[in-house]
Design a protein around this motif. Structure first.
Motif, PDB file in Angstrom:
ATOM      1  N   ILE A 102       9.134  11.361  -8.062  1.00 27.68           N
ATOM      2  CA  ILE A 102       8.611  10.506  -9.290  1.00 27.68           C
ATOM      3  C   ILE A 102       9.772   9.418  -9.568  1.00 27.68           C
ATOM      4  CG2 ILE A 102       7.754  10.398 -11.678  1.00 27.68           C
ATOM      5  CD1 ILE A 102       6.618  12.917 -11.398  1.00 27.68           C
ATOM      6  N   ALA A 103      11.015  10.174  -9.754  1.00 33.88           N
ATOM      7  CA  ALA A 103      12.142   9.242 -10.114  1.00 33.88           C
ATOM      8  C   ALA A 103      12.641   8.199  -9.119  1.00 33.88           C
ATOM      9  CB  ALA A 103      13.620  10.018 -10.291  1.00 33.88           C
ATOM     10  N   ALA A 104      12.202   8.313  -7.742  1.00 32.90           N
ATOM     11  CA  ALA A 104      12.527   7.561  -6.741  1.00 32.90           C
ATOM     12  C   ALA A 104      11.527   6.285  -6.903  1.00 32.90           C
ATOM     13  CB  ALA A 104      12.303   8.306  -5.537  1.00 32.90           C
ATOM     14  N   ARG A 105      10.542   6.466  -7.454  1.00 30.51           N
ATOM     15  CA  ARG A 105       9.542   5.410  -7.627  1.00 30.51           C
ATOM     16  C   ARG A 105       9.963   4.321  -8.636  1.00 30.51           C
ATOM     17  NH1 ARG A 105       5.508   9.202  -6.557  1.00 30.51           N
ATOM     18  NH2 ARG A 105       4.710   9.459  -8.792  1.00 30.51           N
ATOM     19  N   TYR A 106      10.994   4.850  -9.302  1.00 32.45           N
ATOM     20  CA  TYR A 106      11.443   4.024 -10.498  1.00 32.45           C
ATOM     21  C   TYR A 106      13.154   3.778 -10.411  1.00 32.45           C
ATOM     22  CZ  TYR A 106       6.891   4.880 -12.446  1.00 32.45           C
ATOM     23  OH  TYR A 106       5.509   5.205 -12.714  1.00 32.45           O
ATOM     24  N   THR A 117      17.933   6.536  -6.641  1.00 32.75           N
ATOM     25  CA  THR A 117      17.973   7.043  -5.158  1.00 32.75           C
ATOM     26  C   THR A 117      18.354   8.410  -5.265  1.00 32.75           C
ATOM     27  OG1 THR A 117      20.360   6.457  -5.175  1.00 32.75           O
ATOM     28  CG2 THR A 117      18.939   4.732  -4.492  1.00 32.75           C
ATOM     29  N   PRO A 118      18.537   9.116  -4.162  1.00 25.26           N
ATOM     30  CA  PRO A 118      19.069  10.766  -4.344  1.00 25.26           C
ATOM     31  C   PRO A 118      20.101  10.508  -4.936  1.00 25.26           C
ATOM     32  CG  PRO A 118      17.909  10.079  -2.262  1.00 25.26           C
ATOM     33  CD  PRO A 118      17.867   8.874  -3.025  1.00 25.26           C
ATOM     34  N   ALA A 119      21.413   9.853  -4.580  1.00 32.03           N
ATOM     35  CA  ALA A 119      22.428   9.956  -4.888  1.00 32.03           C
ATOM     36  C   ALA A 119      22.632   9.396  -6.307  1.00 32.03           C
ATOM     37  CB  ALA A 119      23.589   8.633  -4.279  1.00 32.03           C
ATOM     38  N   ALA A 120      21.915   8.548  -6.850  1.00 30.81           N
ATOM     39  CA  ALA A 120      21.713   8.229  -8.498  1.00 30.81           C
ATOM     40  C   ALA A 120      21.116   9.336  -9.188  1.00 30.81           C
ATOM     41  CB  ALA A 120      20.972   6.767  -8.597  1.00 30.81           C
ATOM     42  N   GLN A 121      20.187  10.074  -8.528  1.00 25.76           N
ATOM     43  CA  GLN A 121      19.510  11.237  -9.135  1.00 25.76           C
ATOM     44  C   GLN A 121      20.498  12.609  -9.421  1.00 25.76           C
ATOM     45  OE1 GLN A 121      15.820  12.809  -7.899  1.00 25.76           O
ATOM     46  NE2 GLN A 121      15.296  10.729  -7.027  1.00 25.76           N
TER      47      GLN A 121
END
Length: 235
Positions: A169-173, A176-180
């Motif tokens: 879900i977060a990737a859709r907004y 990125t994996p690194a940002a998460q």
């Protein structure tokens, strides 16, 4: 209340403006045409406000993305709140997050890291898909639960997010994996949620979600759209 919220949540694991125009009439027309849902700002109190900062009606909603009643309010208010009140500048709405369970922690922290309109859009998706990601929490295996027990909030959130599909879900907004990873490893993001909760309790006596504050006054007799909407019409 300090420290209780994260501790309680962790314990749950165990179980666009127009160009300038000449003349007052043209300025008035431009003001009407402006879409204030495109204006989002982070507030000093740690919330996210959408709409005209000078709106005559200022609505604050203390909410949890894991709260069924918050999701029900969002469903009931639907387009009416944002299109009829926020868009023309009559009402501004500010979301301030309150955590209510363990699953809420990574969901909320990631949405807040998305920021801006993405925060609202992701938050609305989270409320609309509660059954899926909260259901995934209930479906965790004992081995998965074991990976979460006795973990600090940052480590727990990083492990839990992919288990619940929150990473997708977060990737859709835009995360990125690194940002998460950066988002969920920053303890300051968790501490701010604690501060919001403490302020909600001390200033407004907030005990549950959703709780609404209109122009500085807590609404004590309703938390449903049919009761809230008439109080927005003064804008």
């Amino acid at each position: 209340m300090k420290g209780r919220l994260l501790a309680a949540a962790l314990a749950g694991i165990a179980l666009a403006a127009l160009p300038a125009a000449d003349g007052a009439a043209q300025k008035g027309k431009a003001a009407v045409q402006r879409d204030w849902t495109q204006t989002v700002a982070r507030t000093p109190e740690g919330g996210f406000r959408m709409g005209n900062p000078d709106a005559p009606v200022k609505l604050i909603e203390y909410l949890s993305f894991a709260c069924p009643h918050c999701a029900e309010f969002h469903h009931e208010s639907g387009a009416a709140l944002f299109q009829n009140y926020v868009r023309p500048g009559r009402v501004s709405i500010e979301y301030r997050n309150i955590l209510i369970n363990a699953a809420d922690i990574p969901a909320t922290v990631l949405a807040r890291c998305a920021g801006g309109r993405a925060y609202f859009n992701m938050g609305h998706e989270l409320m609309g898909s509660q059954r899926q990601w909260l259901g995934a929490m209930q479906g965790l295996s004992e081995a998965q639960r074991g990976q979460l027990r006795n973990q600090p909030p940052t480590a727990m959130a990083q492990r839990l997010a992919p288990m619940l599909g929150l990473d997708r879900i977060a990737a859709r907004y835009g995360l990125t994996p690194a940002a998460q990873r950066a988002c969920l490893s920053n303890m300051a993001n968790f501490s701010q949620l604690e501060a919001i909760s403490n302020q909600a309790h001390s200033q407004y006596g907030v005990e549950g979600t959703p709780t609404f504050v209109i122009n500085g006054r807590v609404v004590t007799d309703t938390n449903a759209w049919p009761g809230i909407e008439p109080r927005l019409r003064g804008g």
